[in-house]
Each structure stands twice: as C-alpha cells, then as structure tokens.
Design a protein around this motif. Structure first.
Motif, PDB file in Angstrom:
ATOM      1  N   ALA A   1       0.828  -1.215   0.000  1.00  0.00           N
ATOM      2  CA  ALA A   1       0.000   0.000   0.000  1.00  0.00           C
ATOM      3  C   ALA A   1       0.860   1.262   0.000  1.00  0.00           C
ATOM      4  O   ALA A   1       0.485   2.283  -0.591  1.00  0.00           O
ATOM      5  CB  ALA A   1      -0.932  -0.020   1.215  1.00  0.00           C
ATOM      6  N   THR A   2       2.019   1.211   0.644  1.00  0.00           N
ATOM      7  CA  THR A   2       2.919   2.377   0.652  1.00  0.00           C
ATOM      8  C   THR A   2       3.288   2.752  -0.783  1.00  0.00           C
ATOM      9  O   THR A   2       3.291   3.928  -1.155  1.00  0.00           O
ATOM     10  CB  THR A   2       4.205   2.047   1.455  1.00  0.00           C
ATOM     11  N   TYR A   3       3.575   1.741  -1.592  1.00  0.00           N
ATOM     12  CA  TYR A   3       3.936   1.979  -2.997  1.00  0.00           C
ATOM     13  C   TYR A   3       2.737   2.547  -3.757  1.00  0.00           C
ATOM     14  O   TYR A   3       2.886   3.441  -4.597  1.00  0.00           O
ATOM     15  CB  TYR A   3       4.397   0.657  -3.623  1.00  0.00           C
ATOM     16  N   GLY A   4       1.546   2.051  -3.445  1.00  0.00           N
ATOM     17  CA  GLY A   4       0.337   2.558  -4.100  1.00  0.00           C
ATOM     18  C   GLY A   4       0.147   4.036  -3.803  1.00  0.00           C
ATOM     19  O   GLY A   4      -0.111   4.840  -4.710  1.00  0.00           O
ATOM     20  N   VAL A   5       0.286   4.420  -2.538  1.00  0.00           N
ATOM     21  CA  VAL A   5       0.134   5.826  -2.147  1.00  0.00           C
ATOM     22  C   VAL A   5       1.193   6.681  -2.844  1.00  0.00           C
ATOM     23  O   VAL A   5       0.895   7.736  -3.417  1.00  0.00           O
ATOM     24  CB  VAL A   5       0.232   5.967  -0.604  1.00  0.00           C
ATOM     25  N   ASN A   6       2.426   6.211  -2.831  1.00  0.00           N
ATOM     26  CA  ASN A   6       3.510   6.974  -3.480  1.00  0.00           C
ATOM     27  C   ASN A   6       3.259   7.147  -4.979  1.00  0.00           C
ATOM     28  O   ASN A   6       3.537   8.206  -5.543  1.00  0.00           O
ATOM     29  CB  ASN A   6       4.865   6.293  -3.251  1.00  0.00           C
ATOM     30  N   SER A   7       2.720   6.110  -5.612  1.00  0.00           N
ATOM     31  CA  SER A   7       2.469   6.193  -7.055  1.00  0.00           C
ATOM     32  C   SER A   7       1.425   7.258  -7.358  1.00  0.00           C
ATOM     33  O   SER A   7       1.573   8.035  -8.309  1.00  0.00           O
ATOM     34  CB  SER A   7       1.995   4.836  -7.597  1.00  0.00           C
ATOM     35  N   VAL A   8       0.365   7.308  -6.542  1.00  0.00           N
ATOM     36  CA  VAL A   8      -0.683   8.318  -6.769  1.00  0.00           C
ATOM     37  C   VAL A   8      -0.095   9.710  -6.566  1.00  0.00           C
ATOM     38  O   VAL A   8      -0.286  10.615  -7.397  1.00  0.00           O
ATOM     39  CB  VAL A   8      -1.876   8.079  -5.809  1.00  0.00           C
ATOM     40  N   LEU A   9       0.648   9.895  -5.491  1.00  0.00           N
ATOM     41  CA  LEU A   9       1.197  11.230  -5.205  1.00  0.00           C
ATOM     42  C   LEU A   9       2.153  11.670  -6.304  1.00  0.00           C
ATOM     43  O   LEU A   9       2.097  12.809  -6.786  1.00  0.00           O
ATOM     44  CB  LEU A   9       1.896  11.225  -3.843  1.00  0.00           C
ATOM     45  N   ARG A  10       3.021  10.770  -6.756  1.00  0.00           N
ATOM     46  CA  ARG A  10       3.994  11.133  -7.810  1.00  0.00           C
ATOM     47  C   ARG A  10       3.267  11.464  -9.105  1.00  0.00           C
ATOM     48  O   ARG A  10       3.701  12.316  -9.859  1.00  0.00           O
ATOM     49  CB  ARG A  10       4.978   9.990  -8.083  1.00  0.00           C
ATOM     50  N   SER A  11       2.162  10.769  -9.361  1.00  0.00           N
ATOM     51  CA  SER A  11       1.426  11.027 -10.599  1.00  0.00           C
ATOM     52  C   SER A  11       0.689  12.353 -10.542  1.00  0.00           C
ATOM     53  O   SER A  11       0.585  13.056 -11.543  1.00  0.00           O
ATOM     54  CB  SER A  11       0.417   9.900 -10.859  1.00  0.00           C
TER      55      SER A  11
ATOM     56  N   PRO B   1       0.704 -14.224  -0.042  1.00  0.00           N
ATOM     57  CA  PRO B   1       2.103 -14.017   0.337  1.00  0.00           C
ATOM     58  C   PRO B   1       2.421 -12.520   0.383  1.00  0.00           C
ATOM     59  O   PRO B   1       1.741 -11.710  -0.262  1.00  0.00           O
ATOM     60  CB  PRO B   1       2.878 -14.697  -0.796  1.00  0.00           C
ATOM     61  N   LYS B   2       3.456 -12.161   1.101  1.00  0.00           N
ATOM     62  CA  LYS B   2       3.803 -10.744   1.243  1.00  0.00           C
ATOM     63  C   LYS B   2       4.361 -10.171  -0.061  1.00  0.00           C
ATOM     64  O   LYS B   2       5.088 -10.865  -0.777  1.00  0.00           O
ATOM     65  CB  LYS B   2       4.804 -10.581   2.393  1.00  0.00           C
ATOM     66  N   GLY B   3       3.977  -8.924  -0.326  1.00  0.00           N
ATOM     67  CA  GLY B   3       4.417  -8.284  -1.565  1.00  0.00           C
ATOM     68  C   GLY B   3       3.310  -8.232  -2.599  1.00  0.00           C
ATOM     69  O   GLY B   3       3.574  -7.983  -3.771  1.00  0.00           O
ATOM     70  N   ALA B   4       2.065  -8.466  -2.164  1.00  0.00           N
ATOM     71  CA  ALA B   4       0.924  -8.379  -3.090  1.00  0.00           C
ATOM     72  C   ALA B   4      -0.043  -7.324  -2.573  1.00  0.00           C
ATOM     73  O   ALA B   4      -0.541  -7.420  -1.453  1.00  0.00           O
ATOM     74  CB  ALA B   4       0.209  -9.727  -3.220  1.00  0.00           C
ATOM     75  N   ALA B   5      -0.282  -6.323  -3.409  1.00  0.00           N
ATOM     76  CA  ALA B   5      -1.195  -5.243  -3.057  1.00  0.00           C
ATOM     77  C   ALA B   5      -1.737  -4.700  -4.371  1.00  0.00           C
ATOM     78  O   ALA B   5      -1.312  -5.138  -5.456  1.00  0.00           O
ATOM     79  CB  ALA B   5      -0.451  -4.154  -2.281  1.00  0.00           C
ATOM     80  N   PHE B   6      -2.682  -3.760  -4.286  1.00  0.00           N
ATOM     81  CA  PHE B   6      -3.243  -3.253  -5.533  1.00  0.00           C
ATOM     82  C   PHE B   6      -3.515  -1.760  -5.435  1.00  0.00           C
ATOM     83  O   PHE B   6      -3.560  -1.179  -4.339  1.00  0.00           O
ATOM     84  CB  PHE B   6      -4.543  -4.005  -5.886  1.00  0.00           C
ATOM     85  N   LEU B   7      -3.690  -1.186  -6.605  1.00  0.00           N
ATOM     86  CA  LEU B   7      -4.138   0.202  -6.719  1.00  0.00           C
ATOM     87  C   LEU B   7      -5.251   0.213  -7.755  1.00  0.00           C
ATOM     88  O   LEU B   7      -5.067  -0.310  -8.861  1.00  0.00           O
ATOM     89  CB  LEU B   7      -2.971   1.094  -7.173  1.00  0.00           C
ATOM     90  N   HIS B   8      -6.394   0.781  -7.373  1.00  0.00           N
ATOM     91  CA  HIS B   8      -7.472   0.966  -8.353  1.00  0.00           C
ATOM     92  C   HIS B   8      -7.601   2.454  -8.635  1.00  0.00           C
ATOM     93  O   HIS B   8      -7.602   3.272  -7.706  1.00  0.00           O
ATOM     94  CB  HIS B   8      -8.801   0.411  -7.833  1.00  0.00           C
ATOM     95  N   VAL B   9      -7.692   2.778  -9.920  1.00  0.00           N
ATOM     96  CA  VAL B   9      -7.733   4.186 -10.338  1.00  0.00           C
ATOM     97  C   VAL B   9      -8.978   4.410 -11.196  1.00  0.00           C
ATOM     98  O   VAL B   9      -9.265   3.620 -12.112  1.00  0.00           O
ATOM     99  CB  VAL B   9      -6.450   4.542 -11.138  1.00  0.00           C
ATOM    100  N   ALA B  10      -9.725   5.478 -10.892  1.00  0.00           N
ATOM    101  CA  ALA B  10     -10.914   5.811 -11.688  1.00  0.00           C
ATOM    102  C   ALA B  10     -10.490   6.187 -13.108  1.00  0.00           C
ATOM    103  O   ALA B  10      -9.388   6.719 -13.321  1.00  0.00           O
ATOM    104  CB  ALA B  10     -11.664   6.968 -11.031  1.00  0.00           C
ATOM    105  N   GLU B  11     -11.383   5.924 -14.039  1.00  0.00           N
ATOM    106  CA  GLU B  11     -11.036   6.050 -15.464  1.00  0.00           C
ATOM    107  C   GLU B  11     -10.437   7.416 -15.812  1.00  0.00           C
ATOM    108  O   GLU B  11      -9.450   7.503 -16.541  1.00  0.00           O
ATOM    109  CB  GLU B  11     -12.289   5.788 -16.305  1.00  0.00           C
TER     110      GLU B  11
ATOM    111  N   ALA C   1      -4.628  -0.895  -1.486  1.00  0.00           N
ATOM    112  CA  ALA C   1      -4.725  -1.758  -0.297  1.00  0.00           C
ATOM    113  C   ALA C   1      -3.835  -2.987  -0.471  1.00  0.00           C
ATOM    114  O   ALA C   1      -3.379  -3.286  -1.576  1.00  0.00           O
ATOM    115  CB  ALA C   1      -6.162  -2.199  -0.066  1.00  0.00           C
ATOM    116  N   ASN C   2      -3.638  -3.668   0.624  1.00  0.00           N
ATOM    117  CA  ASN C   2      -2.800  -4.859   0.633  1.00  0.00           C
ATOM    118  C   ASN C   2      -3.625  -6.133   0.483  1.00  0.00           C
ATOM    119  O   ASN C   2      -4.738  -6.219   1.012  1.00  0.00           O
ATOM    120  CB  ASN C   2      -2.044  -4.962   1.959  1.00  0.00           C
ATOM    121  N   CYS C   3      -3.039  -7.106  -0.217  1.00  0.00           N
ATOM    122  CA  CYS C   3      -3.611  -8.462  -0.200  1.00  0.00           C
ATOM    123  C   CYS C   3      -2.922  -9.290   0.885  1.00  0.00           C
ATOM    124  O   CYS C   3      -3.464 -10.300   1.332  1.00  0.00           O
ATOM    125  CB  CYS C   3      -3.413  -9.143  -1.553  1.00  0.00           C
ATOM    126  N   HIS C   4      -1.706  -8.851   1.289  1.00  0.00           N
ATOM    127  CA  HIS C   4      -0.941  -9.687   2.240  1.00  0.00           C
ATOM    128  C   HIS C   4      -1.388  -9.513   3.690  1.00  0.00           C
ATOM    129  O   HIS C   4      -0.817 -10.138   4.570  1.00  0.00           O
ATOM    130  CB  HIS C   4       0.572  -9.478   2.085  1.00  0.00           C
TER     131      HIS C   4
END
Ligand SMILES: Cc1ncc(COP(=O)(O)O)c(C=O)c1O
Length: 384
Positions: free
Chosen positions: A72-82, A210-220, A201-204
């Motif tokens: 999830a940390t990576y997901g948040v960072n990706s949104v902010l950088r974008s 397993p650890k290292g699985a999470a997702f990012l959903h983005v509106a169209e 959010a995280n799947c792990h």
C-alpha cells in the motif's frame, strides 16, 4: 505455519499466509527458475491477468482500472507522484492524525516538491460516532484542497471509517485517495460503489496472500496521467504485453519476484474454502472475535469501549493507562515485554503521541478466545 509457542494477536501488521497458498507460490517460483526468460516474457503476463481478474471480482472493481503494486505504501507513493506534476504551489493535501506514518511522510515529501502543504485533521479517539469524522474532514476542505487521503481502516486506532459517505461528498471536485491497507478480506468491499479516484490496499494482510501483493485501483478519468512510483518500460509503450498504457505502467516496474501477486487467486480460494460460509463467514467470525477479545481486555483493565461496535472490523484498539516512568519511543516497551516474557505478539503504539499509547488486538481464523484471556492476564500483571 505460525509458531505454536506464540499467541499471535497481530495479524494486522503483516498478515500470515496459509501453507496451501505458499505451496502455490512455490510452484510459480519453480516454474520461474526453470526458465526465467520464458517465464518473464511469456508466462508472467497471462498469469498476472488471471490474478487481476480474480482480484477485481473479489473487490467489485473493473479490471481495467486495477493494477498490482508491492504494498500500500507503494500505491500511495504512485498516486502522489502522478498527481504532483499537475499541482500548483499552495495546493493542499488533507490527511489526518490517524494517517499511517509512512503515507503521511509520502504526502509531506510530495507537497514539498510542488510547493504545497499537508493539512493534518485531528480525529478523536475514543470516538462516539462516524459522523465526527465526516464533520471534521468536511470542515478542513477548502478551495485549495487538491487531494484528500483517507484511511478505510485506521492503523493505530483500528476503526472502519465512513469512506463511501466522504467520497460521495467530495468527489468528483476533490479527488480522494483511500488507503485501504487492511480492508480487503476484513470488511466487505465494493470499489465501484465507493467510487473513489484512487483506492490502494494490501492483499498480504487480510486476504492472506504471500507478502508483496497489493493493488491500486484508479478511476477512469485519472488513468491517462498515472505512472508507478518506479518508472519503467511502460512509460514509452515498451511493455506491449499489457492490455493498456495504464496497466503497462505497473505490470512491469523492473525485475522482481512476481509470485506473491500471482498467488492472490490461490489466497482468495484457500481462505474462502476455510469456512462453509466462505468470505462472508470469515469476516463475520473475525469481527465477532475481535469485539469479544476487546471486551475481555477492556474488562480486565476496567476500560470503556472507545468506539461503537459498528466501527470495528477485525482489529480493535484500546487506550492504555500511561505509566509514571513512560518514555517517548513509538513502540512502547510494554510491547517488548509481552513479546519476550509472555510470548504474545501484539502492538502497543505511542498514540496520539508518546507517552500516551494504545494496544491493538487482531482476530483472524487461527485465534481463539483464550488468546485474549492470556493477553488480559499479562496486562493485569504488567500494569498492576
Ligand atoms: C493504514 C495503513 N496504511 C498503509 C500501511 C502500509 O502497508 P505496507 O507496509 O504493506 O505498505 C499499513 C500497514 O500496516 C497500514 O496500516
């Protein structure tokens, strides 16, 4: 898999993965190492698409808007950088005092890059009703607000927030990024009906992948501007295996071990098969156990429940009395004593600031009511 000599009351921090799921991951690893080139260039993308479809169905999300990230940390960072390249000096990112520290840090650094600021909204804990959260966020939003970052299930206080209500108030004028790190598998999720611009959010954690699985959903409407926190081949269409430019940004972010995300369908199936009532029964039984566990600890320490039952998923926090010799470390020394002397894994965080602190229990399928009695006994002994 879990050490039977330990009382595990902290599923919330890092989850725990069933052996049947680890076996599926191991099989992917064997296939990958038998022929790394063929695996990465031919087998990986179809397996990833299967994983994406299964996860999208579980989340009530459209697969076209769904990408895997490592956490999830990576997901948040990706949104902010974008977003930050589109933001002007003076723009504000709204967070709260219950925002996860790593994600608050990401917002602070992002704001410093575009010359904006981070507005920290104070949400009380103990809390009487979710409407307090809605009111406080509403009054922090101004014409300068460029993004509101909300937790779906808060880390220090273990509360389920009324994110759908907040999104309905704020979107589409103000984009909302929901950090739902704990939510999938803990509470029923339907991302389409929540309708946030961004949901990570995280799947792990509660899906038990397993650890290292999470997702990012983005509106169209945001997908054309999105990129991963690590820019890779997808930036100039150099990852043609993906079905869209948006997917390509995230499907390949450099060589890594992709087997955790490929094992997500196995985690969804293995967990669903664990109870006759599937995921619904898992969520309900975890929720009931978390409430029962919280009440056992609260009774032992003569504490009142700090939040309505309806705001609890399968983690629950209680403010603890502050000792006279309290220090100022983020992880309270009591946590170390419970780990070493009592063999109980349970987080005790400084919150809102040291020396005040909370203890947070988790309830997952491997927990039993006696785990909470054991914690109550330990706390009575430790806190006198
Ligand atoms: C609310 C919240 N957000 C983000 C995270 C970060 O998760 P990760 O370390 O998997 O990125 C956590 C971890 O516990 C969390 O509780």
């Amino acid at each position: 898999m879990l050490d039977p000599g330990v009382v595990h009351l902290n599923h919330g921090s890092f989850g725990a993965c069933p052996t049947d799921v680890l076996d599926v991951q191991a099989q992917f690893r064997i296939e990958m190492e038998r022929n790394p080139v063929a695996f990465m260039l031919h087998d990986y993308q179809p397996a990833l698409e299967q994983s994406r479809e299964a996860l999208a169905e579980f989340l009530g999300a459209d697969a076209a808007g769904l990408v895997f990230v490592p956490n999830a940390t990576y997901g948040v960072n990706s949104v902010l950088r974008s977003l930050e390249t589109q933001l002007s000096p003076g723009a504000e990112i709204v967070v709260t005092n219950q925002t996860y520290n790593a994600c608050r840090n990401a917002a602070i650094v992002s704001a410093s890059r575009f010359g904006g600021s981070v507005i920290d909204v104070d949400i009380p804990f103990p809390i009487e009703s979710p409407s307090v959260i809605v009111d406080r966020i509403r009054s922090a939003v101004t014409e300068r607000t460029a993004l509101v970052m909300l937790d779906h299930v808060t880390s220090p206080t273990g509360l389920v927030w009324p994110v759908a209500e907040l999104v309905a108030e704020l979107e589409p004028d103000i984009p909302v990024l929901i950090d739902g790190a704990h939510a999938p598998g803990m509470i029923e999720l339907d991302l389409s009906s929540i309708g946030a611009s961004f949901y990570t959010a995280n799947c792990h954690k509660w899906i038990c992948s397993p650890k290292g699985a999470a997702f990012l959903h983005v509106a169209e409407r945001h997908r054309p501007h999105m990129h991963a926190a690590a820019i890779s081949h997808g930036h100039n269409d150099g990852w043609p295996a993906s079905s869209s430019r948006f997917h390509a940004q995230f499907d390949w972010t450099g060589t890594d071990d992709p087997t955790a995300r490929l094992a997500v369908p196995a985690a969804l199936e293995v967990m669903a098969a664990h109870r006759p009532g599937g995921w619904e029964e898992i969520r309900r039984s975890n929720h009931e156990l978390a409430l029962a566990g919280r009440d056992i600890v609260a009774d032992a320490l003569q504490l009142a429940a700090p939040a309505p039952d309806a705001m609890i998923g399968s983690i629950a926090a209680l403010p603890l009395p502050v000792p006279e010799d309290a220090g100022d470390s983020i992880f309270d020394p009591l946590m170390e004593r419970l780990h070493h002397e009592w063999k109980i894994e349970v987080p005790v965080f400084a919150w809102p600031t040291a020396p005040e602190r909370v203890i947070r229990i988790s309830a997952q399928q491997y927990n039993e009511i006696d785990d909470y009695h054991r914690l109550a006994e330990a706390l009575r002994a430790e806190l006198g």
